[in-house]
Scaffold this active site. Sequence first.
Site, PDB file in Angstrom:
ATOM      1  N   TYR A 107       0.893  -1.276   0.003  1.00  0.00           N
ATOM      2  CA  TYR A 107      -0.211   0.013   0.009  1.00  0.00           C
ATOM      3  C   TYR A 107       0.739   1.265   0.113  1.00  0.00           C
ATOM      4  O   TYR A 107       0.280   2.386  -0.657  1.00  0.00           O
ATOM      5  CB  TYR A 107      -0.947   0.085   1.129  1.00  0.00           C
TER       6      TYR A 107
ATOM      7  N   LYS B 216      -3.650   8.192   3.289  1.00  0.00           N
ATOM      8  CA  LYS B 216      -5.033   7.844   3.915  1.00  0.00           C
ATOM      9  C   LYS B 216      -4.730   8.174   5.481  1.00  0.00           C
ATOM     10  O   LYS B 216      -5.391   8.807   5.942  1.00  0.00           O
ATOM     11  CB  LYS B 216      -5.096   6.293   3.997  1.00  0.00           C
TER      12      LYS B 216
END
Length: 255
Positions: free
Chosen positions: A154, A161
């Site tokens: 990720y 995020k």
Amino acid sequence: MSGLLAGKRLLVTGVITEASIAFSVAKLAQENGAQVVLTGYGRLSLVERIAKRLPEPAPVIEVDVTNDEHLAGLADRVREHVDGLDGVVHSIGFAPQSCLGGGFLDAPWADVATALQVSTFSYKSLAMAALPLMSPGGAVVGLTFDATKAWPVYDWMGVAKAGLESASRYLALHLGKQGIRSNLVAAGPLRTIAAKSIPGFDQFEDAWTERAPLGWNLTDSEPAARACLALLSDWFPATTGEIVHVDGGYHAIGA
């Protein structure tokens, strides 16, 4: 009208396919009494086609969240369809390929900056662009993926995020005095267009389906959408700066 969102007017971003969480939000919102306006960028014709598959065809306006002119004109474009907004759904995220799939140490700043602008800063940008249309009791709701941990593959999207989660808390702080709430829904992994762009995403899928206490359906975006609707409704009038996990309980268990 009847339903959880009866009479509410919503701006929903991020509808690309019927598998999108944003599509489920728009669909359920209409079924619960809301008027919905969608935004799109780049693939506007695709969004317009998907919009016709909602219970009521929804208008689509073009908004590039990195374009100051688009943001400045957003309120006027929305007013062509509704006379105000009660809620905004931020379902926008993008990172160049260099920022995903294990390239954390090598991704250049230019690519990282793009990821942060589109995925993080745009939350504030979109909220401020919509603010002239909103009144006390309104809500901004965004979508995140639990950023309290470093996830394999990720990479910089995880950093983006984490920034989004912090930005939501600061938006809650600064818009609270105007009666506007800001909350996020942390959904588990779903087989969306965004997920397919992440190399090695199947690592998330395997972990969730094996370990989530409630189990996890990789193709069902409705649970996350329902959480968004609840946060947009009048049933959470004193909740802001919060992150609601909709992940089958995965976040609550140890490794």
